[in-house]
Write a protein that holds these residues in place. Structure first.
Motif, PDB file in Angstrom:
ATOM      1  N   ILE A  36       7.156  -2.039  13.299  1.00  0.00           N
ATOM      2  CA  ILE A  36       6.798  -1.706  11.925  1.00  0.00           C
ATOM      3  C   ILE A  36       6.389  -2.989  11.227  1.00  0.00           C
ATOM      4  O   ILE A  36       6.787  -4.081  11.626  1.00  0.00           O
ATOM      5  N   GLY A  40       0.367  -0.679   3.603  1.00  0.00           N
ATOM      6  CA  GLY A  40       0.083   0.691   3.223  1.00  0.00           C
ATOM      7  C   GLY A  40       0.630   1.027   1.845  1.00  0.00           C
ATOM      8  O   GLY A  40       1.422   0.288   1.276  1.00  0.00           O
ATOM      9  N   GLU A  45       4.227   0.352   7.753  1.00  0.00           N
ATOM     10  CA  GLU A  45       3.335   1.011   8.702  1.00  0.00           C
ATOM     11  C   GLU A  45       3.869   0.826  10.116  1.00  0.00           C
ATOM     12  O   GLU A  45       4.477  -0.195  10.421  1.00  0.00           O
ATOM     13  N   TYR A  46       3.617   1.817  10.967  1.00  0.00           N
ATOM     14  CA  TYR A  46       3.938   1.672  12.378  1.00  0.00           C
ATOM     15  C   TYR A  46       2.892   0.784  13.042  1.00  0.00           C
ATOM     16  O   TYR A  46       1.730   0.789  12.655  1.00  0.00           O
ATOM     17  N   THR A  47       3.309   0.043  14.059  1.00  0.00           N
ATOM     18  CA  THR A  47       2.376  -0.727  14.877  1.00  0.00           C
ATOM     19  C   THR A  47       2.561  -0.313  16.327  1.00  0.00           C
ATOM     20  O   THR A  47       3.664   0.054  16.743  1.00  0.00           O
ATOM     21  N   ALA A 104       6.222   9.366   2.603  1.00  0.00           N
ATOM     22  CA  ALA A 104       5.015   8.924   3.308  1.00  0.00           C
ATOM     23  C   ALA A 104       3.826   9.130   2.392  1.00  0.00           C
ATOM     24  O   ALA A 104       3.852   9.982   1.497  1.00  0.00           O
ATOM     25  N   CYS A 105       2.792   8.361   2.616  1.00  0.00           N
ATOM     26  CA  CYS A 105       1.584   8.514   1.809  1.00  0.00           C
ATOM     27  C   CYS A 105       0.854   9.791   2.240  1.00  0.00           C
ATOM     28  O   CYS A 105       1.140  10.355   3.289  1.00  0.00           O
ATOM     29  N   GLU A 109      -0.440   7.479   7.079  1.00  0.00           N
ATOM     30  CA  GLU A 109      -0.518   6.190   7.763  1.00  0.00           C
ATOM     31  C   GLU A 109       0.602   5.229   7.375  1.00  0.00           C
ATOM     32  O   GLU A 109       0.909   4.310   8.113  1.00  0.00           O
ATOM     33  N   SER A 110       1.189   5.400   6.200  1.00  0.00           N
ATOM     34  CA  SER A 110       2.265   4.502   5.813  1.00  0.00           C
ATOM     35  C   SER A 110       3.494   5.305   5.410  1.00  0.00           C
ATOM     36  O   SER A 110       3.410   6.466   5.032  1.00  0.00           O
TER      37      SER A 110
END
Length: 121
Positions: A36, A40, A45-47, A104-105, A109-110
């Motif tokens: 993470i 975002g 955000e996940y990576t 979450a958005c 994505e975030s």
């Protein structure tokens, strides 16, 4: 590191495990590292990145031919997460079902974690 004996930190659906195994075979990697980072509109955000060598501090989760490594700083945020791979008419990709996410958005994505998890970070 943050695990419960006998329970993997994250789980993968069969679809996710198949896709991860395909990516590993195609690119000749040891697996995918999940982490993470700040960013975002929701804050985090996940990576995902290919792994050439396993870091001894990573949490390693294997299912069949698929291998996922969880970066040390992400372990407490990802504990209990189910990783899925979904395909639709317009898109395909990995989806994270994470019980630690509180918001979450709109685009997905975030993410935002409970403030108790992020207070010391």
């Amino acid at each position: 590191m943050f695990g419960i004996p006998g329970k993997q930190a994250v789980s993968m659906t069969d679809a996710a495990a198949r896709q991860i195994a395909r990516l590993m075979a195609k690119d000749g990697t040891k697996g995918l590292r999940i982490g993470i980072k700040k960013g975002g509109c929701a804050g985090m955000e996940y990576t995902m990145s290919y792994v050439a060598e396993v870091d001894p501090m990573d949490e390693v989760v294997e299912q069949g031919d698929a291998r996922v490594m969880i970066a040390p700083m992400a372990q407490m945020f990802l504990f209990g997460t189910e990783i899925d791979y979904e395909t639709s008419l317009l898109e395909s990709g990995f989806k994270f079902r994470n019980p630690n996410v509180v918001d979450a958005c709109g685009c997905g994505e975030s993410i935002k974690f409970d403030e108790k998890l992020t207070a010391d970070k």
